[in-house]
Design a protein around this motif. Structure first.
Motif, PDB file in Angstrom:
ATOM      1  N   ALA A  81     115.407  15.837  31.992  1.00 43.26           N
ATOM      2  CA  ALA A  81     115.388  15.296  33.351  1.00 43.26           C
ATOM      3  C   ALA A  81     114.148  14.428  33.521  1.00 43.26           C
ATOM      4  O   ALA A  81     113.027  14.860  33.219  1.00 43.26           O
ATOM      5  N   HIS A  82     114.342  13.194  34.017  1.00 47.63           N
ATOM      6  CA  HIS A  82     113.246  12.245  34.199  1.00 47.63           C
ATOM      7  C   HIS A  82     112.671  12.359  35.602  1.00 47.63           C
ATOM      8  O   HIS A  82     113.398  12.534  36.585  1.00 47.63           O
ATOM      9  N   SER A  83     111.366  12.274  35.701  1.00 47.58           N
ATOM     10  CA  SER A  83     110.688  12.238  36.993  1.00 47.58           C
ATOM     11  C   SER A  83     110.389  10.791  37.378  1.00 47.58           C
ATOM     12  O   SER A  83     109.883  10.016  36.558  1.00 47.58           O
ATOM     13  N   ASP A  84     110.702  10.420  38.618  1.00 45.47           N
ATOM     14  CA  ASP A  84     110.472   9.049  39.080  1.00 45.47           C
ATOM     15  C   ASP A  84     108.994   8.767  39.344  1.00 45.47           C
ATOM     16  O   ASP A  84     108.607   7.615  39.537  1.00 45.47           O
ATOM     17  N   PHE A  85     108.177   9.811  39.359  1.00 47.91           N
ATOM     18  CA  PHE A  85     106.738   9.614  39.532  1.00 47.91           C
ATOM     19  C   PHE A  85     105.998  10.494  38.529  1.00 47.91           C
ATOM     20  O   PHE A  85     106.538  11.483  38.032  1.00 47.91           O
ATOM     21  N   MET A  86     104.782  10.116  38.211  1.00 54.33           N
ATOM     22  CA  MET A  86     104.004  10.805  37.189  1.00 54.33           C
ATOM     23  C   MET A  86     103.575  12.179  37.691  1.00 54.33           C
ATOM     24  O   MET A  86     103.022  12.316  38.783  1.00 54.33           O
ATOM     25  N   LEU A  87     103.802  13.193  36.889  1.00 53.67           N
ATOM     26  CA  LEU A  87     103.406  14.555  37.211  1.00 53.67           C
ATOM     27  C   LEU A  87     102.045  14.855  36.595  1.00 53.67           C
ATOM     28  O   LEU A  87     101.644  14.223  35.608  1.00 53.67           O
ATOM     29  N   PRO A  88     101.307  15.824  37.141  1.00 61.67           N
ATOM     30  CA  PRO A  88      99.924  16.066  36.680  1.00 61.67           C
ATOM     31  C   PRO A  88      99.833  16.902  35.407  1.00 61.67           C
ATOM     32  O   PRO A  88      99.027  17.842  35.321  1.00 61.67           O
ATOM     33  N   TYR A  89     100.664  16.584  34.412  1.00 62.99           N
ATOM     34  CA  TYR A  89     100.677  17.344  33.164  1.00 62.99           C
ATOM     35  C   TYR A  89     100.504  16.394  31.983  1.00 62.99           C
ATOM     36  O   TYR A  89     100.438  15.172  32.143  1.00 62.99           O
ATOM     37  N   GLY A  90     100.471  16.939  30.802  1.00 70.15           N
ATOM     38  CA  GLY A  90     100.309  16.128  29.614  1.00 70.15           C
ATOM     39  C   GLY A  90     101.611  15.478  29.177  1.00 70.15           C
ATOM     40  O   GLY A  90     102.695  15.834  29.658  1.00 70.15           O
ATOM     41  N   PRO A  91     101.544  14.529  28.234  1.00 74.24           N
ATOM     42  CA  PRO A  91     102.744  13.844  27.744  1.00 74.24           C
ATOM     43  C   PRO A  91     103.487  14.691  26.709  1.00 74.24           C
ATOM     44  O   PRO A  91     102.890  15.528  26.027  1.00 74.24           O
ATOM     45  N   ALA A  92     104.779  14.438  26.590  1.00 78.05           N
ATOM     46  CA  ALA A  92     105.600  15.090  25.566  1.00 78.05           C
ATOM     47  C   ALA A  92     106.373  14.012  24.821  1.00 78.05           C
ATOM     48  O   ALA A  92     106.532  12.891  25.313  1.00 78.05           O
ATOM     49  N   LYS A  93     106.857  14.344  23.649  1.00 79.14           N
ATOM     50  CA  LYS A  93     107.682  13.403  22.892  1.00 79.14           C
ATOM     51  C   LYS A  93     108.765  14.169  22.152  1.00 79.14           C
ATOM     52  O   LYS A  93     108.602  15.354  21.823  1.00 79.14           O
ATOM     53  N   ASP A  94     109.875  13.486  21.905  1.00 74.47           N
ATOM     54  CA  ASP A  94     110.967  14.096  21.145  1.00 74.47           C
ATOM     55  C   ASP A  94     110.441  14.592  19.804  1.00 74.47           C
ATOM     56  O   ASP A  94     109.790  13.844  19.063  1.00 74.47           O
ATOM     57  N   THR A  95     110.733  15.850  19.506  1.00 72.73           N
ATOM     58  CA  THR A  95     110.255  16.453  18.267  1.00 72.73           C
ATOM     59  C   THR A  95     111.350  17.314  17.661  1.00 72.73           C
ATOM     60  O   THR A  95     111.970  18.122  18.358  1.00 72.73           O
ATOM     61  N   VAL A  96     111.598  17.128  16.383  1.00 72.45           N
ATOM     62  CA  VAL A  96     112.517  17.988  15.629  1.00 72.45           C
ATOM     63  C   VAL A  96     111.775  18.471  14.396  1.00 72.45           C
ATOM     64  O   VAL A  96     111.390  17.666  13.544  1.00 72.45           O
ATOM     65  N   ALA A  97     111.554  19.783  14.304  1.00 80.96           N
ATOM     66  CA  ALA A  97     110.845  20.368  13.169  1.00 80.96           C
ATOM     67  C   ALA A  97     111.793  21.287  12.420  1.00 80.96           C
ATOM     68  O   ALA A  97     112.177  22.344  12.920  1.00 80.96           O
ATOM     69  N   LEU A  98     112.181  20.868  11.223  1.00 82.00           N
ATOM     70  CA  LEU A  98     113.095  21.654  10.395  1.00 82.00           C
ATOM     71  C   LEU A  98     112.308  22.645   9.542  1.00 82.00           C
ATOM     72  O   LEU A  98     111.245  22.318   9.020  1.00 82.00           O
ATOM     73  N   LYS A  99     112.863  23.845   9.393  1.00 76.76           N
ATOM     74  CA  LYS A  99     112.182  24.911   8.654  1.00 76.76           C
ATOM     75  C   LYS A  99     112.984  25.367   7.440  1.00 76.76           C
ATOM     76  O   LYS A  99     112.564  26.299   6.753  1.00 76.76           O
ATOM     77  N   CYS A 100     114.137  24.739   7.184  1.00 80.13           N
ATOM     78  CA  CYS A 100     115.074  25.281   6.203  1.00 80.13           C
ATOM     79  C   CYS A 100     115.011  24.617   4.832  1.00 80.13           C
ATOM     80  O   CYS A 100     115.737  25.027   3.927  1.00 80.13           O
ATOM     81  N   GLY A 101     114.184  23.605   4.645  1.00 85.43           N
ATOM     82  CA  GLY A 101     114.037  23.019   3.321  1.00 85.43           C
ATOM     83  C   GLY A 101     115.235  22.196   2.897  1.00 85.43           C
ATOM     84  O   GLY A 101     116.241  22.104   3.596  1.00 85.43           O
TER      85      GLY A 101
END
Length: 204
Positions: free
Chosen positions: A53-73
């Motif tokens: 969900a996108h916020s139309d105004f900046m919230l007072p928190y840090g930035p995030a980015k799409d992340t996919v971390a695979l653990k299965c080799g």
């Protein structure tokens, strides 16, 4: 009830400095970041963070980015080769298979699915049975002599799932085609299977 929901689906804030604390359990939590609400899904074989969900105004928190971390080799080459062999043997009909990862010993296994019906443009099958600690990581099917793509039925089948899906086609030529994607609770990401068997996700 609110306490139960918060316990099952906790909500945390993204810090403005430093990193978010790693989740201690498998499941789902929500992250409030600078640009909106994000969802983090933790499974034994993968962790995914993506915006819902996108916020139309900046919230007072840090930035995030799409992340996919695979653990299965990486997936062993003999399993990948076996699928291609089985798909070619089934031509002109489609066939389906599953690549399963075991979280207990980090091993992989391949299983060809038992067909209920198979034609040149359809395959219906019995689902594989998973053992203790096993997860269906890669759901595969072939298109025989047709090109590889995800059909509307594939989209319906994958809706709400948590797995990779792959299709191979043009098996009667020397230029086989393939498509791969990661499905995660209604969201999808294009993916690739490297020559060394490593699953790679192309984050948006």
């Amino acid at each position: 009830m609110d306490a139960i929901i918060q316990g099952m689906f906790p909500t945390v804030m993204m810090p403005r400095e430093g990193m978010i604390e790693p989740a201690t359990n498998n499941g789902t939590r929500y992250v409030v970041a600078r640009d909106g609400l994000w969802r983090e899904v933790m499974l034994p074989w993968v962790t995914v963070l993506h915006k819902i969900a996108h916020s139309d105004f900046m919230l007072p928190y840090g930035p995030a980015k799409d992340t996919v971390a695979l653990k299965c080799g990486p997936i062993p080459s003999e399993l990948r080769s076996k699928f291609v062999q089985d798909a070619k043997a089934a031509m002109p009909n489609e066939m389906a298979a599953a690549v399963v990862w075991n979280s207990n010993d980090h091993s992989w296994r391949y299983e060809k699915r038992e067909n209920m019906q198979a034609t040149a443009d359809l395959v219906e099958y019995h689902e594989v049975q998973l053992g203790d600690g096993e997860y269906l990581v890669l759901d595969l099917h072939s298109h025989g002599t047709f090109s590889a793509f995800f059909s509307q039925k594939d989209d319906q089948d994958d809706m709400g799932s948590m797995k990779f899906s792959g299709v191979i086609g043009n098996l009667d030529t020397g230029d086989m085609t393939s498509v791969l994607r990661l499905n995660m609770l209604g969201q999808t990401w294009d993916a690739d299977l490297a020559s060394n068997g490593k699953l790679e996700v192309l984050c948006k």
